[in-house]
Enzyme design. Structure first.
Site, PDB file in Angstrom:
ATOM      1  N   GLU A 259       4.210   7.423 -35.727  1.00 17.97           N
ATOM      2  CA  GLU A 259       3.824   8.804 -35.991  1.00 17.97           C
ATOM      3  C   GLU A 259       4.335   9.147 -37.380  1.00 17.97           C
ATOM      4  OE1 GLU A 259       5.383  11.465 -33.104  1.00 17.97           O
ATOM      5  OE2 GLU A 259       4.438  10.450 -31.414  1.00 17.97           O
TER       6      GLU A 259
ATOM      7  N   ASP B 252      10.579  22.003 -35.013  1.00 17.67           N
ATOM      8  CA  ASP B 252      11.552  20.999 -35.415  1.00 17.67           C
ATOM      9  C   ASP B 252      12.956  21.543 -35.606  1.00 17.67           C
ATOM     10  OD1 ASP B 252       8.873  19.595 -37.085  1.00 17.67           O
ATOM     11  OD2 ASP B 252      10.079  18.500 -35.615  1.00 17.67           O
TER      12      ASP B 252
END
Lengths: 262, 292
Positions: free
Chosen positions: A49, A60
């Site tokens: 990824e 995040d």
């Protein structure tokens, strides 16, 4: 059949689980990312990824946030990353997904992005802030170009929504371990096995688990109950700890090897 | 919802104080995310929130202002969704927030409409309000939506001027993008990276804008204009000296715009300006800038 589907088919035949790695593209440089992808594929990482850096990465935690900021300071953009994938495709068939927030795709143009991604050899896209309900046009485009839009399921997803997501999901289903953002955690939640069983009732597609995975103990646990594991922040942290070190690539790859061969 | 904790983001601190107030009243735990830069320039409100028993969490990322506080609050919310409710401070964020906040804020417009009809026996010609995320403006505008002859003017922050790149005039100078869960106006670069906004007014310092404002602009229901930092200070002085009301820096932008409207109105025109917030929070900044 695209590379992701093929990969899971092969893994199933060998009774193996997928080991999926996330790294932020362009952190600390496109050159390092290029080398890491090649070395990862040599040690048997199953899927890569590549994170597209974004100014406001809502999903995040601090580690990936910081890597994103650093890549943005180096002016990394989607075009660089697409070109990187194109270059790396000459040397490896490893399935590659782009993990990105929606706005960079929106500004690039959905059609332009999917077409370019397909031409460059990207196999899938993972978009944390695009709920499937808003993803109609992107999903249709991606189907046309044989790109998988990987969908998320989390511990708070209702059964109804889970069924809908399972129906439209392609490639693999990304199960988020925690209610939370990316970042290493000490322990996996106790409801993990139960939640995965519930998803498996509604789909035969591979379900891979990510967020918070940082050591081999957790990888082992996940291998027992899911079709694959995704490790991100722990690897990005390893990169961060070795910035400036000429052995960075080797050290990070060794870390990944150890995790994979738990 | 059986949740014992509320969180909020805040720019100028008004929403933070309101949230802390309600948490105190109902005995809920309260955490407010505020950019470090905003904490510096809106000290009075930080003090108020703490006094009310809330925890003010400084946000150090990005520009250390409202956008970053919102992102951080969203992170907290997804992590603690089972125990925590997020009270968003403007008509932004994922659906149904823009709609909910608009519905709550429209008490402003409903009361204004009722009162102006009673007092003046007709509807106003113009509604003018400052637009950061856009809650006070949407609150004023929305109940007048069907009154086609009532013109809406949203005043955004021109900051240090467009050529400097340091402003927050999203609808005037920005494009379309997706941030914080909605597609709306956004100050962004061509790759979709969100730009850092700037305004002397902490509550306007946001590179996004509520999607309903973007919609009003699109259909031509409202006009959006920009007023810069210097002009806002002039607006503040104007209202203080003429009416004896010291406005906050945010609505001072709207006040200044009245000067621009001069040529479009006559002495029978009726204009309603929304005064959001309160001026005492800005006395430090204003004293410094105006050297009084």
């Amino acid at each position: 059949m695209n590379r992701i589907e093929q990969k899971f088919k092969e893994l199933k035949k060998q009774n193996q689980k997928a080991f999926i790695v996330f790294i932020t593209a362009g952190y600390p440089s496109l050159d390092i990312t290029y080398k890491l992808i090649l070395e990862f594929s040599k040690v048997g990482v199953d899927i890569i990824e590549l994170g597209v850096p974004f100014s406001d990465p809502m999903a995040d935690g601090p580690i990936i946030q910081e890597s994103s900021q650093a890549a943005l300071k180096n002016k990394i953009n989607i075009t660089h990353i697409l070109n990187l994938v194109k270059r790396v495709r000459d040397k490896t068939r490893i399935p590659i997904c782009l993990m990105t927030y929606y706005n960079p795709i929106f500004c690039f143009g959905e059609k332009r992005f999917i077409e370019a991604a397909s031409v460059c050899g990207v196999d899938g896209v993972i978009i944390p802030d695009l709920p499937p309900e808003e993803g109609d046009s992107l999903i249709k485009l991606s189907r046309r170009h044989h790109l998988d839009v990987v969908c998320f399921i989390s511990p708070t997803t209702s059964i109804e929504r889970m069924k809908k997501i399972c129906a439209i999901a392609r490639g693999f289903i990304y199960y988020v371990t925690f209610t939370g953002v990316t970042g290493p955690r000490q322990n996996l939640p106790s409801d993990l096995a139960g939640n995965l069983r519930a998803i498996k009732k509604h789909t035969r597609k591979p379900v891979c688990v990510g967020f918070g995975v940082s050591d081999s103990r957790q990888v082992r646990q996940i291998y027992k109950i899911a079709d694959g594991v995704i490790v991100g922040s722990a690897i990005v942290k390893k990169i961060k700890d070795n910035i400036g070190n000429p052995d960075l690539v080797q050290r990070v790859v060794n870390f990944v090897k150890k995790l994979k061969e738990c | 919802m059986q949740k014992r904790r509320i969180i909020a983001e805040t720019g100028a601190g008004q929403h933070g104080v309101a949230t802390a107030t309600v948490a105190a009243m109902f005995g809920l735990e309260c955490d407010i995310y505020m950019g470090e830069e905003d904490m510096r320039r809106q000290r009075l409100n930080v003090f108020r929130m703490k006094l009310l028993g809330a925890r003010v969490i400084p946000v150090k990322s990005g520009s250390q202002t409202l956008k970053d506080a919102t992102t951080e609050a969203l992170r907290d919310w997804v992590s603690n969704v089972r125990t925590t409710h997020y009270i968003i401070g403007s008509v932004v964020g994922p659906h149904p927030y823009p709609m909910m906040v608009r519905d709550f804020q429209s008490v402003i417009g409903r009361e204004a409409r009722r009162q102006i009809l009673k007092k003046e026996k007709r509807l106003p010609d113009y509604l003018v309000a400052c637009v950061g995320g856009g809650s006070n403006a949407m609150g004023l505008f929305y109940p007048f939506f069907k009154d086609k002859k009532v013109k809406f003017i949203g005043v955004e922050a021109g900051g240090l001027g467009f050529s400097s790149g340091k402003h927050a005039a999203t609808l005037v100078e920005g494009s379309v993008g997706v941030l914080h869960g909605s597609k709306s106006g956004l100050l962004e670069d061509k790759f979709g990276q969100v730009k850092i906004a700037h305004s002397i007014a902490a509550g306007l310092d946001y590179p996004g804008v509520g999607p309903e404002h973007a919609y009003y602009k699109k259909i031509g229901r409202a006009n959006y204009v920009a007023v810069d930092d210097q002009q806002a200070l002039e607006g503040l002085r104007l209202l203080s000296e003429i009416e004896g009301i010291i406005p906050a820096l945010e609505p001072a932008h709207a006040i200044f715009y009245l000067k621009k409207l001069k040529d479009k109105i006559n002495k029978n025109s009726i204009i309603i300006v929304c005064l959001s917030g309160r001026g005492d929070k800005d006395t430090d900044i204003v004293a410094e800038k105006l050297r009084l």
